[in-house]
Design a protein around this motif. Structure first.
Motif, PDB file in Angstrom:
ATOM      1  N   ALA A  26      38.653  39.608  54.278  1.00 44.98           N
ATOM      2  CA  ALA A  26      38.283  40.482  53.168  1.00 44.98           C
ATOM      3  C   ALA A  26      38.390  41.958  53.569  1.00 44.98           C
ATOM      4  O   ALA A  26      38.928  42.801  52.821  1.00 44.98           O
ATOM      5  CB  ALA A  26      36.880  40.155  52.693  1.00 44.98           C
ATOM      6  N   TYR A  27      37.872  42.293  54.767  1.00 49.66           N
ATOM      7  CA  TYR A  27      37.973  43.694  55.222  1.00 49.66           C
ATOM      8  C   TYR A  27      39.433  44.092  55.469  1.00 49.66           C
ATOM      9  O   TYR A  27      39.828  45.239  55.238  1.00 49.66           O
ATOM     10  CB  TYR A  27      37.163  43.880  56.502  1.00 49.66           C
ATOM     11  CG  TYR A  27      35.684  44.120  56.241  1.00 49.66           C
ATOM     12  CD1 TYR A  27      35.253  45.264  55.558  1.00 49.66           C
ATOM     13  CD2 TYR A  27      34.721  43.215  56.679  1.00 49.66           C
ATOM     14  CE1 TYR A  27      33.903  45.488  55.319  1.00 49.66           C
ATOM     15  CE2 TYR A  27      33.379  43.435  56.441  1.00 49.66           C
ATOM     16  CZ  TYR A  27      32.978  44.578  55.763  1.00 49.66           C
ATOM     17  OH  TYR A  27      31.654  44.800  55.532  1.00 49.66           O
ATOM     18  N   GLU A  28      40.227  43.149  55.935  1.00 48.08           N
ATOM     19  CA  GLU A  28      41.642  43.454  56.163  1.00 48.08           C
ATOM     20  C   GLU A  28      42.346  43.742  54.845  1.00 48.08           C
ATOM     21  O   GLU A  28      43.165  44.675  54.755  1.00 48.08           O
ATOM     22  CB  GLU A  28      42.310  42.283  56.880  1.00 48.08           C
ATOM     23  CG  GLU A  28      43.751  42.563  57.285  1.00 48.08           C
ATOM     24  CD  GLU A  28      44.361  41.417  58.066  1.00 48.08           C
ATOM     25  OE1 GLU A  28      45.537  41.515  58.432  1.00 48.08           O
ATOM     26  OE2 GLU A  28      43.648  40.411  58.304  1.00 48.08           O
ATOM     27  N   ALA A  83      29.846  40.926  50.058  1.00 50.95           N
ATOM     28  CA  ALA A  83      28.394  40.829  49.877  1.00 50.95           C
ATOM     29  C   ALA A  83      27.919  39.384  50.043  1.00 50.95           C
ATOM     30  O   ALA A  83      26.921  39.118  50.719  1.00 50.95           O
ATOM     31  CB  ALA A  83      28.005  41.363  48.499  1.00 50.95           C
ATOM     32  N   HIS A  84      28.651  38.435  49.439  1.00 52.84           N
ATOM     33  CA  HIS A  84      28.283  37.023  49.581  1.00 52.84           C
ATOM     34  C   HIS A  84      28.390  36.554  51.032  1.00 52.84           C
ATOM     35  O   HIS A  84      27.553  35.788  51.518  1.00 52.84           O
ATOM     36  CB  HIS A  84      29.173  36.158  48.685  1.00 52.84           C
ATOM     37  CG  HIS A  84      28.868  36.280  47.230  1.00 52.84           C
ATOM     38  ND1 HIS A  84      27.594  36.197  46.718  1.00 52.84           N
ATOM     39  CD2 HIS A  84      29.686  36.498  46.154  1.00 52.84           C
ATOM     40  CE1 HIS A  84      27.623  36.340  45.410  1.00 52.84           C
ATOM     41  NE2 HIS A  84      28.882  36.534  45.032  1.00 52.84           N
ATOM     42  N   LEU A  85      29.431  37.012  51.745  1.00 52.40           N
ATOM     43  CA  LEU A  85      29.615  36.576  53.140  1.00 52.40           C
ATOM     44  C   LEU A  85      28.521  37.134  54.045  1.00 52.40           C
ATOM     45  O   LEU A  85      28.053  36.450  54.966  1.00 52.40           O
ATOM     46  CB  LEU A  85      30.995  37.007  53.632  1.00 52.40           C
ATOM     47  CG  LEU A  85      32.168  36.240  52.984  1.00 52.40           C
ATOM     48  CD1 LEU A  85      33.486  36.934  53.281  1.00 52.40           C
ATOM     49  CD2 LEU A  85      32.195  34.806  53.503  1.00 52.40           C
ATOM     50  N   HIS A  86      28.111  38.369  53.809  1.00 55.54           N
ATOM     51  CA  HIS A  86      26.993  38.913  54.602  1.00 55.54           C
ATOM     52  C   HIS A  86      25.718  38.108  54.347  1.00 55.54           C
ATOM     53  O   HIS A  86      24.937  37.839  55.275  1.00 55.54           O
ATOM     54  CB  HIS A  86      26.772  40.383  54.252  1.00 55.54           C
ATOM     55  CG  HIS A  86      27.714  41.323  54.959  1.00 55.54           C
ATOM     56  ND1 HIS A  86      27.791  41.418  56.332  1.00 55.54           N
ATOM     57  CD2 HIS A  86      28.634  42.200  54.464  1.00 55.54           C
ATOM     58  CE1 HIS A  86      28.697  42.324  56.664  1.00 55.54           C
ATOM     59  NE2 HIS A  86      29.243  42.806  55.552  1.00 55.54           N
ATOM     60  N   ASN A  87      25.495  37.718  53.097  1.00 57.19           N
ATOM     61  CA  ASN A  87      24.336  36.866  52.796  1.00 57.19           C
ATOM     62  C   ASN A  87      24.442  35.511  53.500  1.00 57.19           C
ATOM     63  O   ASN A  87      23.447  34.974  54.002  1.00 57.19           O
ATOM     64  CB  ASN A  87      24.228  36.654  51.285  1.00 57.19           C
ATOM     65  CG  ASN A  87      23.773  37.890  50.555  1.00 57.19           C
ATOM     66  OD1 ASN A  87      23.089  38.739  51.126  1.00 57.19           O
ATOM     67  ND2 ASN A  87      24.143  38.016  49.285  1.00 57.19           N
ATOM     68  N   ALA A 103      35.273  34.624  44.715  1.00 60.20           N
ATOM     69  CA  ALA A 103      35.502  36.057  44.518  1.00 60.20           C
ATOM     70  C   ALA A 103      36.817  36.501  45.159  1.00 60.20           C
ATOM     71  O   ALA A 103      37.534  37.347  44.610  1.00 60.20           O
ATOM     72  CB  ALA A 103      34.333  36.851  45.099  1.00 60.20           C
ATOM     73  N   MET A 104      37.167  35.953  46.322  1.00 58.86           N
ATOM     74  CA  MET A 104      38.443  36.284  46.978  1.00 58.86           C
ATOM     75  C   MET A 104      39.610  35.860  46.105  1.00 58.86           C
ATOM     76  O   MET A 104      40.623  36.569  46.003  1.00 58.86           O
ATOM     77  CB  MET A 104      38.510  35.599  48.330  1.00 58.86           C
ATOM     78  CG  MET A 104      37.561  36.154  49.395  1.00 58.86           C
ATOM     79  SD  MET A 104      38.100  37.722  50.083  1.00 58.86           S
ATOM     80  CE  MET A 104      39.463  37.170  51.098  1.00 58.86           C
ATOM     81  N   ASP A 105      39.503  34.675  45.478  1.00 55.28           N
ATOM     82  CA  ASP A 105      40.601  34.195  44.640  1.00 55.28           C
ATOM     83  C   ASP A 105      40.850  35.127  43.448  1.00 55.28           C
ATOM     84  O   ASP A 105      41.998  35.285  43.014  1.00 55.28           O
ATOM     85  CB  ASP A 105      40.294  32.780  44.144  1.00 55.28           C
ATOM     86  CG  ASP A 105      40.344  31.770  45.281  1.00 55.28           C
ATOM     87  OD1 ASP A 105      40.977  32.074  46.316  1.00 55.28           O
ATOM     88  OD2 ASP A 105      39.745  30.678  45.127  1.00 55.28           O
ATOM     89  N   ARG A 106      39.775  35.738  42.921  1.00 59.10           N
ATOM     90  CA  ARG A 106      39.981  36.634  41.764  1.00 59.10           C
ATOM     91  C   ARG A 106      40.169  38.095  42.194  1.00 59.10           C
ATOM     92  O   ARG A 106      40.262  38.983  41.361  1.00 59.10           O
ATOM     93  CB  ARG A 106      38.799  36.522  40.805  1.00 59.10           C
ATOM     94  CG  ARG A 106      37.484  37.034  41.302  1.00 59.10           C
ATOM     95  CD  ARG A 106      36.436  37.036  40.170  1.00 59.10           C
ATOM     96  NE  ARG A 106      35.188  37.582  40.609  1.00 59.10           N
ATOM     97  CZ  ARG A 106      34.156  36.864  41.032  1.00 59.10           C
ATOM     98  NH1 ARG A 106      34.253  35.540  41.054  1.00 59.10           N
ATOM     99  NH2 ARG A 106      33.037  37.449  41.423  1.00 59.10           N
ATOM    100  N   GLY A 107      40.208  38.368  43.551  1.00 58.26           N
ATOM    101  CA  GLY A 107      40.507  39.703  44.051  1.00 58.26           C
ATOM    102  C   GLY A 107      39.329  40.641  44.110  1.00 58.26           C
ATOM    103  O   GLY A 107      39.501  41.838  44.365  1.00 58.26           O
ATOM    104  N   ASP A 108      38.111  40.158  43.946  1.00 58.06           N
ATOM    105  CA  ASP A 108      36.914  41.011  44.020  1.00 58.06           C
ATOM    106  C   ASP A 108      36.391  40.975  45.446  1.00 58.06           C
ATOM    107  O   ASP A 108      35.500  40.212  45.792  1.00 58.06           O
ATOM    108  CB  ASP A 108      35.866  40.499  43.028  1.00 58.06           C
ATOM    109  CG  ASP A 108      34.707  41.478  42.866  1.00 58.06           C
ATOM    110  OD1 ASP A 108      34.625  42.438  43.663  1.00 58.06           O
ATOM    111  OD2 ASP A 108      33.893  41.269  41.947  1.00 58.06           O
TER     112      ASP A 108
END
Length: 742
Positions: A353-355, A323-327, A312-317
């Motif tokens: 991601a937050y940054e 959400a995936h990292l919290h899981n 998801a990070m690679d596609r910018g979402d």
């Protein structure tokens, strides 16, 4: 490297659960444990396996409670092997549950009790458990030493292969951590060969997966080795297919998510990012996520979430990635033995991601979480690296010392061989000199003797020449005559011996033929007698059953109808409104008629129950026992797997045997409980009647036989079955009848 180590780590946890097929095996084991006559050794073994199945499929506390019950059950056993094995299982189970102190206490108990046993198999198992725990406690050097000791013990045991396979797998895991691919190749190969020899499904799955991990690491060392990558993908896919195709046969199907995530990472990291390969990544990630949730493999589930977050990070979402990292973080925290490195990476990616979303506060918070875990992990890794270096230095030092010893021994052997060679040359020269001297002395003696003989011959030649010639002629003639006579004697002797041998052989053959003829004659007489007796018994019992049927029908149709007619006639004169003495007598008489009709029906059903003819032996036995229970007789009935495919005559015979045995228990045994059990296994029928009554001495069975036992034995012979009797005074009795369905 860390991901593959986690694969091996959890696979080895799975190896501890060597039971059967989850719920089916649990139910089977509970049924085995509940058997009252099961030997204690088999009961303890079944309890141990039940504890493992419950631990890995229902709950840790429930599984440990079953194992504690097994420990209490094995307390009377003098051989310490049973408690040692159970304590070893409890040690591993507590270690998995995060209770390391309790785990080491149980391991000490296992080592204490194995010293009270001569079982090499269980000693090797306890050493394997010790090495297994040392490996996970970052004591790799001690673990290798202990596991090698376990192999030394298990290689001497005929049944040691199943534990040797687990030791090979554990050694492969340690060398995976050290990145010693030479030893990883050796022990993954030995593990897979042992698993294939045992033909155990879960061991084949895990060993195949380990082999794939070896080839993947081999490819990572040199990415020009494309066949190594193909082999890694082949073994991983073979392990996954083997596990998924036999999922219902696995107690702990945790190999499925590990193989799936391993294949997904191979496609993600080492194959081009084509649409087909992306579909493969999504396909295997979905399998890993679904199976990890079912099997509570938190490491795999968290790894899948981390992979999905990176995609998801690679596609910018970034929202999807967060959400995936919290899981992933929440899933990692569920595992008592969670991987701190993977958790720290989840916090780091979450901070990034937050940054990128410009949420500075959350980015800083998650970055602090990452730094705390990294500092803790860095200290542990430095300590582990120091231990690894120390272990490697110690191994290298030992290998160097061993090589020096071997070199010194080889030099000494070479010097000894050279000294022996020189000594051999000297001995040969000395022997040759001695032989030459002996030859010379012999030649001198021969020459001297020849000279003396020649001198004597010359002295007496003139006087004895004629006399010797005459003596030689006489001796020659006598010798020729004796030789002819000896030949005649020899021929006669051989002829006599051959004739005697032939006569003796003919006599033996005739005697043998007569004995065999007599035996065959006796066997034929016995067979005819047995067939006649069986025919008579069968005809007699068939006549009895026909007579019972006729009497039951006559009683029911004749006397029953008559009594019913009398009741109807009395009912016609019975006036319920009046209370005269005559009406009271009539009313009382009608009650007696009702009782008589009911008793008549009961007798008719007992003589030939209709339920036996209409619904088969199983229902007839149930109705018979229920009728006795209603009358106050403490009898219970069990019918298992009965398919009602016996012929009616055989069912009637078996029903009469059951009636006779139950009646004997009621009349003579004074039993508080009677059990009737009917069971069918394939083409065999088993009827068991047990009671807890007075019992009797089976040695006096023939003296105790009355008409009832004789009838039972006769009916068993008609069924061509067997009757086993187990009883002793004061312990009750058990009768077991086994026969064919037809």
């Amino acid at each position: 490297m860390r991901f593959l180590y986690n694969i091996i780590y959890t696979l080895l946890l799975t190896l501890l659960s060597a039971a059967g097929y989850a719920q089916v095996v649990e139910d089977s084991l509970r049924k085995i444990v509940s058997q009252p006559r099961l030997p204690l050794e088999q009961r303890i073994d079944a309890m141990d396996r039940l504890g493992q199945v419950v631990f890995f499929n229902k709950g840790w506390n429930e599984g440990l409670e079953v194992l504690r019950s097994s420990i209490a059950l094995s307390a009377p056993m003098k051989d310490g092997r049973y408690r040692a094995r159970t304590y070893g299982m409890m040690a591993a189970s507590c270690f998995i549950a995060g209770e390391s102190q309790a785990a080491y206490r149980y391991l000490d108990s296992a080592q204490f009790y194995i010293r009270r046993s001569n079982s090499g198999l269980i000693k090797g198992y306890v050493l394997y458990m010790k090495g297994w725990m040392e490996s996970r406690d970052h004591k790799e050097t001690d673990a290798i030493r202990t596991l090698q000791q376990a192999l030394d013990v298990l290689e001497k045991e005929p049944e040691g292969l199943k534990y040797r396979q687990a030791v090979y797998s554990e050694l492969a895991g340690v060398y995976f951590k050290w990145y010693d691919l030479m030893n990883v190749e050796k022990y993954t190969r030995l593990s897979l060969e042992a698993a294939l020899r045992m033909n155990e499904l879960e061991k084949k799955i895990s060993a195949t997966q380990e082999r794939g991990g070896y080839f993947l690491n081999l490819y990572r060392t040199d990415e020009s080795r494309k066949p190594a990558l193909d082999s890694a993908l082949f073994y991983m896919q073979h392990s996954l297919n083997l596990a998924r195709n036999n999922r219902d046969r696995l107690v702990t199907p945790s190999n499925i998510p590990f193989s799936a995530i391993g294949i997904a990472n191979i496609f993600l990291d080492h194959f081009p990012a084509t649409a087909a390969n992306k579909d493969s990544v999504d396909y295997y990630n979905n399998i890993a996520l679904d199976e990890s949730r079912k099997t509570r493999q938190f490491t795999v589930e968290a790894g899948v979430y981390n992979t999905l977050a990176n995609i998801a990070m690679d596609r910018g979402d970034y929202n999807d990635a967060i959400a995936h990292l919290h899981n992933a973080i929440a899933t990692s925290m569920k595992d008592p033995l969670f991987d701190k490195f993977n958790l720290s990476q989840s916090y780091l990616v979450l901070a990034n991601a937050y940054e990128l979303k410009r949420d500075t506060a959350m980015a800083l918070f998650n970055y602090k979480q990452y730094m705390d875990l990294y500092r803790e992990l860095f200290d542990v890794e430095k300590m582990n690296k120091a231990k690894d270096l120390e272990a490697r230095y110690e191994m290298a030092h030992k290998e160097r010392a061993l090589l020096e010893v071997k070199l010194l021994a080889e030099q000494r052997n070479r010097e000894l061989i050279q000294a022996r060679y020189l000594s051999g040359i000297k001995d040969k020269q000395l022997l040759e000199a001695q032989y030459a001297a002996v030859v010379k002395d012999k030649a001198l003696l021969n020459a001297k003797y020849a000279s003396e003989v020649q001198q004597k011959a010359l002295d007496s030649a003139n006087f004895k020449t004629t006399q010797r010639e005459q003596e030689l002629k006489t001796i020659g003639e006598r010798f020729a005559y004796n030789r002819k006579l000896n030949k005649i004697y020899a021929v006669l002797t051989v002829a006599l011996l051959l004739a005697a041998a032939f006569l003796y052989y003919a006599f033996q053959q005739r005697s043998k033929a007569l004995r065999q003829r007599q035996q065959l004659h006796n066997l034929e007489l016995d067979r005819i007698s047995q067939e006649h007796r069986m025919t008579v018994l069968s005809a007699m019992l068939e006549g009895q059953e026909q007579e019972r049927t006729r009497l039951a029908r006559d009683l029911h149709d004749g006397l029953g109808g008559l009594l019913s007619g009398v009741k109807i006639e009395l009912s016609a004169i019975h006036q319920p409104a009046t209370t005269t003495p005559q009406q009271a007598v009539v009313q009382k008489t009608m009650g007696h008629l009702d009782n008589a009709v009911e008793e008549l029906r009961r007798i008719a059903r007992s003589m030939m129950p209709e339920v036996l003819l209409n619904y088969g032996l199983g229902e007839a036995i149930r109705e018979f026992c229920n009728g006795l229970k209603k009358s106050g007789v403490p009898v219970s009935c069990q019918v298992f797997n009965y398919r009602d495919d016996m012929s009616p005559s055989r069912q009637v015979t078996l029903y009469r045997i059951m009636q006779e045995l139950v009646n004997n228990a009621v009349k003579h045994a004074a039993a508080k409980e009677i059990l009737v059990q009917l069971q069918q296994r394939g083409n065999r029928i088993f009827l068991v009647v047990e009671d807890d009554g007075k019992g009797f001495d089976t040695a006096q069975l023939h003296a105790l036989k009355g008409a009832g036992l004789a009838n039972i034995q006769s009916r068993v012979e008609i069924l061509q079955g067997t009757l086993e009797v187990e009883s002793s005074p004061g312990t009750g009795s058990a009768f077991t009848i086994e026969c064919a369905v037809n």
